[in-house]
Design a protein around this motif. Sequence first.
Motif, PDB file in Angstrom:
ATOM      1  N   ARG A  15     101.839  57.950  77.232  1.00 36.25           N
ATOM      2  CA  ARG A  15     103.053  57.237  76.860  1.00 36.25           C
ATOM      3  C   ARG A  15     102.792  55.735  76.887  1.00 36.25           C
ATOM      4  NH1 ARG A  15     106.876  58.581  82.155  1.00 36.25           N
ATOM      5  NH2 ARG A  15     105.773  57.238  83.666  1.00 36.25           N
ATOM      6  N   GLN A  16     103.577  55.038  76.102  1.00 37.98           N
ATOM      7  CA  GLN A  16     103.457  53.585  76.051  1.00 37.98           C
ATOM      8  C   GLN A  16     104.847  52.980  75.984  1.00 37.98           C
ATOM      9  OE1 GLN A  16     100.906  52.020  72.941  1.00 37.98           O
ATOM     10  NE2 GLN A  16     100.605  50.142  74.098  1.00 37.98           N
ATOM     11  N   ALA A  17     105.175  52.225  77.006  1.00 41.33           N
ATOM     12  CA  ALA A  17     106.452  51.521  77.053  1.00 41.33           C
ATOM     13  C   ALA A  17     106.265  50.126  76.456  1.00 41.33           C
ATOM     14  CB  ALA A  17     106.940  51.429  78.485  1.00 41.33           C
ATOM     15  N   PRO A  18     107.335  49.496  75.987  1.00 40.72           N
ATOM     16  CA  PRO A  18     107.227  48.157  75.398  1.00 40.72           C
ATOM     17  C   PRO A  18     106.579  47.181  76.370  1.00 40.72           C
ATOM     18  CG  PRO A  18     109.378  49.081  74.953  1.00 40.72           C
ATOM     19  CD  PRO A  18     108.701  50.023  75.907  1.00 40.72           C
ATOM     20  N   GLY A  19     105.586  46.478  75.875  1.00 44.26           N
ATOM     21  CA  GLY A  19     104.917  45.473  76.689  1.00 44.26           C
ATOM     22  C   GLY A  19     103.940  46.015  77.706  1.00 44.26           C
ATOM     23  N   LYS A  20     103.727  47.317  77.692  1.00 46.56           N
ATOM     24  CA  LYS A  20     102.813  47.927  78.658  1.00 46.56           C
ATOM     25  C   LYS A  20     101.684  48.654  77.944  1.00 46.56           C
ATOM     26  CE  LYS A  20     106.121  48.517  82.421  1.00 46.56           C
ATOM     27  NZ  LYS A  20     106.667  49.473  83.435  1.00 46.56           N
ATOM     28  N   GLU A  21     100.618  48.920  78.695  1.00 49.38           N
ATOM     29  CA  GLU A  21      99.497  49.654  78.131  1.00 49.38           C
ATOM     30  C   GLU A  21      99.820  51.153  78.074  1.00 49.38           C
ATOM     31  OE1 GLU A  21      95.820  46.739  79.591  1.00 49.38           O
ATOM     32  OE2 GLU A  21      95.919  48.815  80.262  1.00 49.38           O
ATOM     33  N   ARG A  22      99.136  51.809  77.164  1.00 48.19           N
ATOM     34  CA  ARG A  22      99.290  53.256  77.072  1.00 48.19           C
ATOM     35  C   ARG A  22      98.707  53.891  78.334  1.00 48.19           C
ATOM     36  NH1 ARG A  22      97.848  56.185  71.445  1.00 48.19           N
ATOM     37  NH2 ARG A  22      99.173  54.413  70.822  1.00 48.19           N
ATOM     38  N   GLU A  23      99.445  54.856  78.907  1.00 51.91           N
ATOM     39  CA  GLU A  23      98.993  55.490  80.134  1.00 51.91           C
ATOM     40  C   GLU A  23      98.979  57.005  79.986  1.00 51.91           C
ATOM     41  OE1 GLU A  23     101.574  54.959  83.510  1.00 51.91           O
ATOM     42  OE2 GLU A  23     103.384  55.473  82.393  1.00 51.91           O
ATOM     43  N   LEU A  24      98.056  57.625  80.707  1.00 51.19           N
ATOM     44  CA  LEU A  24      97.964  59.072  80.712  1.00 51.19           C
ATOM     45  C   LEU A  24      99.094  59.648  81.561  1.00 51.19           C
ATOM     46  CD1 LEU A  24      96.393  61.702  80.086  1.00 51.19           C
ATOM     47  CD2 LEU A  24      95.095  61.276  82.186  1.00 51.19           C
ATOM     48  N   VAL A  25      99.787  60.620  81.012  1.00 51.90           N
ATOM     49  CA  VAL A  25     100.886  61.272  81.711  1.00 51.90           C
ATOM     50  C   VAL A  25     100.451  62.619  82.269  1.00 51.90           C
ATOM     51  CG1 VAL A  25     103.197  62.263  81.443  1.00 51.90           C
ATOM     52  CG2 VAL A  25     102.612  60.120  80.279  1.00 51.90           C
ATOM     53  N   ALA A  26      99.814  63.431  81.429  1.00 45.72           N
ATOM     54  CA  ALA A  26      99.414  64.771  81.850  1.00 45.72           C
ATOM     55  C   ALA A  26      98.308  65.271  80.935  1.00 45.72           C
ATOM     56  CB  ALA A  26     100.599  65.736  81.809  1.00 45.72           C
ATOM     57  N   ALA A  27      97.509  66.184  81.461  1.00 48.60           N
ATOM     58  CA  ALA A  27      96.424  66.761  80.679  1.00 48.60           C
ATOM     59  C   ALA A  27      96.280  68.233  81.040  1.00 48.60           C
ATOM     60  CB  ALA A  27      95.117  66.017  80.942  1.00 48.60           C
ATOM     61  N   ILE A  28      95.726  68.993  80.095  1.00 49.33           N
ATOM     62  CA  ILE A  28      95.551  70.433  80.311  1.00 49.33           C
ATOM     63  C   ILE A  28      94.251  70.866  79.648  1.00 49.33           C
ATOM     64  CG2 ILE A  28      96.895  71.035  78.242  1.00 49.33           C
ATOM     65  CD1 ILE A  28      97.997  73.450  79.863  1.00 49.33           C
ATOM     66  N   THR A  29      93.536  71.767  80.320  1.00 48.12           N
ATOM     67  CA  THR A  29      92.277  72.242  79.770  1.00 48.12           C
ATOM     68  C   THR A  29      92.517  73.171  78.572  1.00 48.12           C
ATOM     69  OG1 THR A  29      92.299  74.084  81.327  1.00 48.12           O
ATOM     70  CG2 THR A  29      91.131  72.082  82.006  1.00 48.12           C
ATOM     71  N   SER A  30      91.436  73.497  77.878  1.00 54.27           N
ATOM     72  CA  SER A  30      91.556  74.307  76.664  1.00 54.27           C
ATOM     73  C   SER A  30      92.164  75.677  76.936  1.00 54.27           C
ATOM     74  CB  SER A  30      90.191  74.467  75.991  1.00 54.27           C
ATOM     75  OG  SER A  30      89.278  75.069  76.884  1.00 54.27           O
ATOM     76  N   THR A  31      91.866  76.224  78.122  1.00 56.01           N
ATOM     77  CA  THR A  31      92.393  77.549  78.457  1.00 56.01           C
ATOM     78  C   THR A  31      93.789  77.488  79.070  1.00 56.01           C
ATOM     79  OG1 THR A  31      91.404  77.454  80.646  1.00 56.01           O
ATOM     80  CG2 THR A  31      90.082  78.443  78.875  1.00 56.01           C
ATOM     81  N   GLY A  32      94.185  76.293  79.479  1.00 55.43           N
ATOM     82  CA  GLY A  32      95.489  76.148  80.121  1.00 55.43           C
ATOM     83  C   GLY A  32      95.461  76.366  81.615  1.00 55.43           C
ATOM     84  N   VAL A  33      94.292  76.648  82.156  1.00 56.62           N
ATOM     85  CA  VAL A  33      94.202  76.945  83.584  1.00 56.62           C
ATOM     86  C   VAL A  33      94.312  75.679  84.420  1.00 56.62           C
ATOM     87  CG1 VAL A  33      92.683  77.814  85.387  1.00 56.62           C
ATOM     88  CG2 VAL A  33      92.868  79.033  83.215  1.00 56.62           C
ATOM     89  N   GLY A  34      93.683  74.613  83.970  1.00 59.70           N
ATOM     90  CA  GLY A  34      93.676  73.371  84.729  1.00 59.70           C
ATOM     91  C   GLY A  34      94.632  72.334  84.171  1.00 59.70           C
ATOM     92  N   THR A  35      95.373  71.686  85.075  1.00 59.94           N
ATOM     93  CA  THR A  35      96.291  70.627  84.656  1.00 59.94           C
ATOM     94  C   THR A  35      96.147  69.424  85.576  1.00 59.94           C
ATOM     95  OG1 THR A  35      98.094  71.533  85.985  1.00 59.94           O
ATOM     96  CG2 THR A  35      97.991  72.220  83.683  1.00 59.94           C
ATOM     97  N   ASN A  36      96.571  68.277  85.082  1.00 61.08           N
ATOM     98  CA  ASN A  36      96.503  67.065  85.868  1.00 61.08           C
ATOM     99  C   ASN A  36      97.684  66.188  85.466  1.00 61.08           C
ATOM    100  OD1 ASN A  36      95.313  65.253  87.721  1.00 61.08           O
ATOM    101  ND2 ASN A  36      94.456  64.068  86.028  1.00 61.08           N
ATOM    102  N   TYR A  37      98.266  65.472  86.448  1.00 61.05           N
ATOM    103  CA  TYR A  37      99.452  64.669  86.185  1.00 61.05           C
ATOM    104  C   TYR A  37      99.340  63.286  86.810  1.00 61.05           C
ATOM    105  CZ  TYR A  37     101.588  69.163  85.020  1.00 61.05           C
ATOM    106  OH  TYR A  37     101.869  70.372  84.447  1.00 61.05           O
TER     107      TYR A  37
END
Length: 116
Positions: free
Chosen positions: A38-60
């Motif tokens: 996500r990127q808010a006005p005036g801010k850098e783009r930041e990672l919110v969440a990620a998921i592996t190809s199989t869906g087993v692993g997630t990160n927030y």
Amino acid sequence: QVQLVESGGALVQPGGSLRLSCAASGFTLTTYYMSWYRQAPGKERELVAAITSTGVGTNYANSVKGRFTISRDNAKNTGYLQMNNLKPEDTAVYYCKAGQGAANYWGQGTQVTVSS
């Protein structure tokens, strides 16, 4: 044509919920990890969440843990971001990304505005 298309962004009141979708076309998501930024006005783009190809692993990101849930349906070639208990500071343009090695694809973004 390789494409990622986000949808589901909207204006929502604090405490509300939204579900963002990221539909892939022109390639198969099965072997790609997916992430939401996500990127808010005036801010850098930041990672919110990620998921592996199989869906087993997630990160927030710490700021969304316990409120956001990333998921995917490889059969539908689509990824999702369920956002609950939204706060004004969640206001931003949300982008999805699919990555596999050196290949990275981005969507065009969808606006989420949290305001009363």
